[in-house]
Scaffold this active site. Structure first.
Site, PDB file in Angstrom:
ATOM      1  N   LYS A  17       0.819  -1.222   0.000  1.00  0.00           N
ATOM      2  CA  LYS A  17       0.000   0.000   0.000  1.00  0.00           C
ATOM      3  C   LYS A  17       0.846   1.262   0.000  1.00  0.00           C
ATOM      4  CE  LYS A  17      -4.396  -1.705   1.473  1.00  0.00           C
ATOM      5  NZ  LYS A  17      -5.582  -1.630   2.297  1.00  0.00           N
ATOM      6  N   LYS A  41      -5.041  -8.769  -6.848  1.00  0.00           N
ATOM      7  CA  LYS A  41      -6.270  -8.967  -6.070  1.00  0.00           C
ATOM      8  C   LYS A  41      -7.369  -7.992  -6.525  1.00  0.00           C
ATOM      9  CE  LYS A  41      -6.827  -7.280  -1.907  1.00  0.00           C
ATOM     10  NZ  LYS A  41      -7.178  -6.961  -0.515  1.00  0.00           N
ATOM     11  N   LYS A  81     -11.261  -2.754  -3.830  1.00  0.00           N
ATOM     12  CA  LYS A  81     -12.189  -1.627  -3.967  1.00  0.00           C
ATOM     13  C   LYS A  81     -11.462  -0.334  -4.316  1.00  0.00           C
ATOM     14  CE  LYS A  81     -13.337  -2.156   0.719  1.00  0.00           C
ATOM     15  NZ  LYS A  81     -12.120  -2.290   1.544  1.00  0.00           N
TER      16      LYS A  81
HETATM   17  N1  AQP Z   1     -10.176  -9.887  -3.646  1.00  0.00           N
HETATM   18  C1  AQP Z   1     -10.489 -10.448  -2.489  1.00  0.00           C
HETATM   19  N2  AQP Z   1     -10.700 -11.787  -2.407  1.00  0.00           N
HETATM   20  C2  AQP Z   1     -11.048 -12.368  -1.225  1.00  0.00           C
HETATM   21  N3  AQP Z   1     -11.196 -11.682  -0.079  1.00  0.00           N
HETATM   22  C3  AQP Z   1     -10.992 -10.346  -0.128  1.00  0.00           C
HETATM   23  N4  AQP Z   1     -11.072  -9.393   0.810  1.00  0.00           N
HETATM   24  C4  AQP Z   1     -10.791  -8.183   0.259  1.00  0.00           C
HETATM   25  N5  AQP Z   1     -10.541  -8.329  -1.037  1.00  0.00           N
HETATM   26  C5  AQP Z   1     -10.650  -9.664  -1.321  1.00  0.00           C
HETATM   27  C6  AQP Z   1     -11.385  -9.648   2.205  1.00  0.00           C
HETATM   28  O1  AQP Z   1     -12.354  -8.718   2.606  1.00  0.00           O
HETATM   29  C7  AQP Z   1     -12.126  -8.419   3.989  1.00  0.00           C
HETATM   30  C8  AQP Z   1     -12.118  -6.942   4.172  1.00  0.00           C
HETATM   31  O2  AQP Z   1     -11.009  -6.375   3.540  1.00  0.00           O
HETATM   32  P1  AQP Z   1     -10.780  -4.819   3.681  1.00  0.00           P
HETATM   33  O3  AQP Z   1     -11.755  -4.115   2.851  1.00  0.00           O
HETATM   34  O4  AQP Z   1     -10.767  -4.420   5.088  1.00  0.00           O
HETATM   35  O5  AQP Z   1      -9.330  -4.590   3.193  1.00  0.00           O
HETATM   36  P2  AQP Z   1      -8.558  -5.180   2.008  1.00  0.00           P
HETATM   37  O6  AQP Z   1      -8.248  -6.599   2.231  1.00  0.00           O
HETATM   38  O7  AQP Z   1      -7.374  -4.265   1.845  1.00  0.00           O
HETATM   39  O8  AQP Z   1      -9.597  -5.064   0.807  1.00  0.00           O
HETATM   40  P3  AQP Z   1      -9.533  -4.136  -0.442  1.00  0.00           P
HETATM   41  O9  AQP Z   1     -10.812  -4.276  -1.210  1.00  0.00           O
HETATM   42  O10 AQP Z   1      -8.268  -4.398  -1.205  1.00  0.00           O
HETATM   43  O11 AQP Z   1      -9.541  -2.730   0.218  1.00  0.00           O
HETATM   44  P4  AQP Z   1      -8.659  -1.491  -0.116  1.00  0.00           P
HETATM   45  O12 AQP Z   1      -8.693  -1.390  -1.619  1.00  0.00           O
HETATM   46  O13 AQP Z   1      -9.354  -0.349   0.559  1.00  0.00           O
HETATM   47  O14 AQP Z   1      -7.300  -1.752   0.411  1.00  0.00           O
HETATM   48  C9  AQP Z   1     -10.826  -9.082   4.397  1.00  0.00           C
HETATM   49  O15 AQP Z   1     -11.132 -10.281   5.079  1.00  0.00           O
HETATM   50  C10 AQP Z   1     -10.185  -9.369   3.091  1.00  0.00           C
HETATM   51  O16 AQP Z   1      -9.312 -10.476   3.173  1.00  0.00           O
END
Ligand code: AQP
Length: 346
Positions: A124, A207, A210
């Site tokens: 990040k 991955k 969002k």
């Molecule tokens: N692509 C994914 N596949 C499976 N699980 C996922 N999770 C997120 N993306 C995937 C799971 O969702 C939960 C919440 O994640 P988060 O939103 O707190 O943070 P993150 O993992 O950093 O998700 P994002 O979408 O990538 O968020 P941003 O873009 O804001 O950093 C977790 O259990 C995660 O594993």
């Protein structure tokens, strides 16, 4: 509070905690990797606590109005995905002050060497780590506090969060060792199912996220049927047909991703999906996947729309959830202060 209210050497009862950042609209990755499984854990009858981690979200800059809207929208997504606020505790993190308090205490337990190994910070922060916030660096210690504040024993997460749950175990063990107690449990990451890592629709090695700048890379839970179908139709794939055996998906990350998504949405195994679609091309498979995705996701986005029409009701749900969370968290953080030697006299 008396010393006996939260006993040291407690037998920890099964309790699930997990969270999602309201840092954007939730995606199919969040649904399959988290929300769907959160509802399943609740339905298994285990005590479940789910949190919209807004304190985590602000580790990168968030527009205040957007953060408020996204927090309510994420709450609506939880409820529309089957998390019932009567049976699970659902709240946003900043309404329970004990999260930030325990995070500070655990910042003083976690070691810099441990934090330096966290791959999410490296991903990040990117090349410009000097400009990242101190909060982004400390993010895993706040996550440890989120989990340990409830003496949670199970943490359903996607693959990407495994390292942070392991760090939580290390922090709990060090705290217990340093103070000669068995106060914090060693929570288990629950990484189950075929969709623990849903990949981008544009690049099968990244991955689905969002915060990806490309909207075409993800399916948002608020996308309408046409948009879902279009994004799946345009998903990057190779020209070959689908194999009949799982081994044939090796070195085909995009094809594997779409098969895994189909399997997770249909509650099938990838092998069963290939049993049905092996030998067929994407011209056949993509429309079938689009139809399935619309069938499963449209009711969620419709319900989210209904809930979002009454933000005051969502706020009331989050407030009630925060009161219930606080009732568990407050005695635990108070006991942590006591164990560490702080005078608590009011
Ligand atoms: N692509 C994914 N596949 C499976 N699980 C996922 N999770 C997120 N993306 C995937 C799971 O969702 C939960 C919440 O994640 P988060 O939103 O707190 O943070 P993150 O993992 O950093 O998700 P994002 O979408 O990538 O968020 P941003 O873009 O804001 O950093 C977790 O259990 C995660 O594993």
């Amino acid at each position: 509070m008396s010393d006996t209210d939260t006993p040291i050497n407690a037998n920890f009862k099964p309790r699930v905690f997990s969270g999602i950042q309201p840092s954007g609209g939730l995606t199919l990755g969040n649904y399959l990797g988290a929300l769907k499984r959160f509802a399943m854990k609740q339905d298994e009858g285990i005590e479940t606590i789910y949190c919209l981690v807004d304190l985590h979200a602000v580790t990168v800059w968030q527009d205040p109005e957007a953060l408020r809207r996204q927090t309510r929208e994420a709450a609506a997504a939880f409820i529309a995905s089957g998390v019932d606020p009567q049976r699970s505790i659902l709240f946003n993190q900043s309404q329970v002050g004990a999260h930030a308090e325990l995070a500070w205490l655990l910042n003083c337990v976690a070691r810099l060497g441990w934090m330096n190994r966290m791959t999410q910070f490296k991903d990040k922060a990117g090349k410009n780590a000097e400009k990242a916030s101190l909060g982004l660096y400390a993010y895993p210690a706040l996550m440890a506090a989120d989990i340990l504040l409830y003496h949670a024993t199970m943490v359903p997460v996607g693959e990407d969060q495994k390292q942070h749950v392991e760090l939580t175990r290390d922090i709990a063990a060090k705290f217990n060792h340093d103070f000669g107690v068995e106060f914090f449990p060693a929570p288990e990451p629950l990484i189950e199912g075929t969709a623990t890592r849903v990949m981008s629709l544009r690049d099968g090695t990244k991955k689905m996220s969002k915060s990806d700048p490309s909207d075409a890379s993800r399916i948002n839970l608020t996308d309408d049927a046409d948009t879902i179908a279009k994004k799946i139709r345009k998903a990057t794939t190779d020209p070959a047909e689908l194999p009949s055996e799982i081994d044939g998906l090796k070195d085909r990350p995009e094809a594997r991703n779409l098969v895994n998504i189909y399997a997770a949405l249909a509650d099938m195994t990838p092998a069963q999906v290939l049993g049905e679609y092996g030998g067929k091309g994407f011209g056949t498979f993509k429309p079938a996947l689009a139809e399935l995705a619309v069938e499963k996701l449209a009711p969620i986005s419709t319900e989210m729309g209904r809930l979002m029409a009454d933000p005051a009701e969502i706020d009331a749900v989050l407030g009630q959830g925060a009161n219930k969370a606080d009732a568990i968290a407050r005695p635990i953080v108070e006991r942590t202060y006591e164990i560490m030697g702080m005078v608590r006299s009011r």
